[in-house]
Motif scaffolding. Structure first.
Motif, PDB file in Angstrom:
ATOM      1  N   VAL A 278       0.885  -1.295   0.047  1.00 14.64           N
ATOM      2  CA  VAL A 278      -0.013  -0.088   0.054  1.00 14.64           C
ATOM      3  C   VAL A 278       0.931   1.026  -0.067  1.00 14.64           C
ATOM      4  N   LEU A 279       0.785   2.081  -0.882  1.00  8.49           N
ATOM      5  CA  LEU A 279       1.535   3.131  -1.139  1.00  8.49           C
ATOM      6  C   LEU A 279       1.222   4.213   0.138  1.00  8.49           C
ATOM      7  N   GLY A 280      -0.104   4.148   0.781  1.00  7.44           N
ATOM      8  CA  GLY A 280      -0.221   5.040   1.541  1.00  7.44           C
ATOM      9  C   GLY A 280       0.634   4.978   2.951  1.00  7.44           C
ATOM     10  N   SER A 281       0.984   3.688   3.179  1.00  5.98           N
ATOM     11  CA  SER A 281       2.025   3.440   4.273  1.00  5.98           C
ATOM     12  C   SER A 281       3.244   3.889   4.101  1.00  5.98           C
ATOM     13  N   VAL A 282       3.796   4.001   2.954  1.00  2.00           N
ATOM     14  CA  VAL A 282       5.224   4.424   2.714  1.00  2.00           C
ATOM     15  C   VAL A 282       4.981   5.900   2.591  1.00  2.00           C
ATOM     16  N   ILE A 283       3.963   6.511   2.270  1.00  2.00           N
ATOM     17  CA  ILE A 283       3.860   7.909   2.411  1.00  2.00           C
ATOM     18  C   ILE A 283       3.709   8.433   3.945  1.00  2.00           C
ATOM     19  N   MET A 284       3.124   7.575   4.677  1.00  3.65           N
ATOM     20  CA  MET A 284       2.885   8.072   6.261  1.00  3.65           C
ATOM     21  C   MET A 284       4.060   7.869   7.025  1.00  3.65           C
ATOM     22  N   TYR A 285       4.925   6.979   6.515  1.00  4.23           N
ATOM     23  CA  TYR A 285       6.417   6.761   7.197  1.00  4.23           C
ATOM     24  C   TYR A 285       7.185   7.825   6.562  1.00  4.23           C
ATOM     25  N   LEU A 286       7.016   8.297   5.471  1.00  2.00           N
ATOM     26  CA  LEU A 286       7.947   9.290   5.061  1.00  2.00           C
ATOM     27  C   LEU A 286       7.717  10.646   5.604  1.00  2.00           C
ATOM     28  N   ILE A 287       6.509  10.828   6.131  1.00  3.02           N
ATOM     29  CA  ILE A 287       6.011  12.054   6.980  1.00  3.02           C
ATOM     30  C   ILE A 287       6.668  11.986   8.206  1.00  3.02           C
ATOM     31  N   LEU A 288       6.379  10.692   8.717  1.00  3.02           N
ATOM     32  CA  LEU A 288       7.101  10.322  10.230  1.00  3.02           C
ATOM     33  C   LEU A 288       8.688  10.483  10.022  1.00  3.02           C
ATOM     34  N   PHE A 289       9.025   9.772   8.953  1.00  5.36           N
ATOM     35  CA  PHE A 289      10.700  10.317   9.124  1.00  5.36           C
ATOM     36  C   PHE A 289      11.089  11.570   8.905  1.00  5.36           C
ATOM     37  N   GLY A 290      10.275  12.383   8.093  1.00  6.34           N
ATOM     38  CA  GLY A 290      10.569  13.716   7.777  1.00  6.34           C
ATOM     39  C   GLY A 290      10.653  14.605   9.370  1.00  6.34           C
ATOM     40  N   LEU A 291       9.488  14.340  10.041  1.00  7.92           N
ATOM     41  CA  LEU A 291       9.156  14.917  11.245  1.00  7.92           C
ATOM     42  C   LEU A 291      10.366  14.436  12.370  1.00  7.92           C
ATOM     43  N   ILE A 292      10.787  13.159  12.419  1.00 10.61           N
ATOM     44  CA  ILE A 292      11.654  12.626  13.139  1.00 10.61           C
ATOM     45  C   ILE A 292      13.142  13.562  12.851  1.00 10.61           C
ATOM     46  N   TYR A 293      13.485  13.557  11.518  1.00  9.63           N
ATOM     47  CA  TYR A 293      14.585  14.062  10.960  1.00  9.63           C
ATOM     48  C   TYR A 293      14.692  15.763  11.464  1.00  9.63           C
ATOM     49  N   PHE A 294      13.410  16.516  11.226  1.00  8.15           N
ATOM     50  CA  PHE A 294      13.362  17.880  11.445  1.00  8.15           C
ATOM     51  C   PHE A 294      13.602  17.970  13.244  1.00  8.15           C
ATOM     52  N   LEU A 295      13.030  16.994  13.859  1.00  7.55           N
ATOM     53  CA  LEU A 295      12.870  17.253  15.464  1.00  7.55           C
ATOM     54  C   LEU A 295      14.447  16.949  15.882  1.00  7.55           C
ATOM     55  N   THR A 296      15.112  16.125  15.389  1.00  6.75           N
ATOM     56  CA  THR A 296      16.432  15.808  15.617  1.00  6.75           C
ATOM     57  C   THR A 296      17.532  16.854  15.325  1.00  6.75           C
ATOM     58  N   PHE A 297      16.930  17.529  14.097  1.00  5.63           N
ATOM     59  CA  PHE A 297      17.801  18.761  13.872  1.00  5.63           C
ATOM     60  C   PHE A 297      17.818  19.813  14.861  1.00  5.63           C
ATOM     61  N   VAL A 298      16.408  20.225  15.126  1.00  4.49           N
ATOM     62  CA  VAL A 298      16.202  21.474  16.044  1.00  4.49           C
ATOM     63  C   VAL A 298      16.798  20.947  17.168  1.00  4.49           C
ATOM     64  N   TYR A 299      16.622  19.793  17.859  1.00  7.90           N
ATOM     65  CA  TYR A 299      17.297  19.480  19.079  1.00  7.90           C
ATOM     66  C   TYR A 299      18.663  19.758  19.108  1.00  7.90           C
ATOM     67  N   ASN A 300      19.592  19.284  17.953  1.00  6.71           N
ATOM     68  CA  ASN A 300      21.013  19.423  17.958  1.00  6.71           C
ATOM     69  C   ASN A 300      21.410  20.991  17.975  1.00  6.71           C
ATOM     70  N   VAL A 301      20.568  21.716  17.131  1.00  7.54           N
ATOM     71  CA  VAL A 301      20.880  23.262  16.975  1.00  7.54           C
ATOM     72  C   VAL A 301      20.581  23.940  18.521  1.00  7.54           C
ATOM     73  N   LEU A 302      19.427  23.598  19.240  1.00  2.00           N
ATOM     74  CA  LEU A 302      18.963  24.043  20.579  1.00  2.00           C
ATOM     75  C   LEU A 302      19.916  23.372  21.687  1.00  2.00           C
ATOM     76  N   LYS A 303      20.658  22.160  21.515  1.00  2.00           N
ATOM     77  CA  LYS A 303      21.602  21.755  22.421  1.00  2.00           C
ATOM     78  C   LYS A 303      22.966  22.560  22.226  1.00  2.00           C
TER      79      LYS A 303
END
Length: 97
Positions: A63-88
């Motif tokens: 199902v393509l939707g599961s890949v798209i949802m995980y891509l969105i989740l991955f993007g959120l994880i990457y963004f939050l990790t990036f922000v964490y590193n800058v703030l830290k």
């Protein structure tokens, strides 16, 4: 000086995400610097670990939707990790002042 190296370990997400914190961690004889370098390295590895299921899903998902949802989740994880590193990095630098 120790705050600068510790902060650069977090800020290395801009220029050398794995190499710089690893080298600082291995070569440092100061426990404060080594602790922050280790934490920075682990926080840089979080998106890599999150990408492993994404790669698996891309080849096995029916199902393509599961890949798209995980891509969105991955993007959120990457963004939050990036922000964490800058703030830290800023937080560690401000300990100097």
């Amino acid at each position: 000086m120790k705050q600068l190296l510790s902060s650069l370990s977090y800020f290395s997400i801009f220029f050398a995400p794995f190499i710089f914190p690893f080298l600082v961690w291995v070569l440092s004889d100061n426990a404060y610097i080594a602790r922050h370098a280790r934490h920075a390295l682990l926080s840089h590895l979080i998106p890599v670990i999150a990408a492993i299921p994404l790669i698996y899903l891309m080849f096995t998902a029916e199902v393509l939707g599961s890949v798209i949802m995980y891509l969105i989740l991955f993007g959120l994880i990457y963004f939050l990790t990036f922000v964490y590193n800058v703030l830290k990095g800023v937080q560690v630098l401000r300990e100097y002042v």
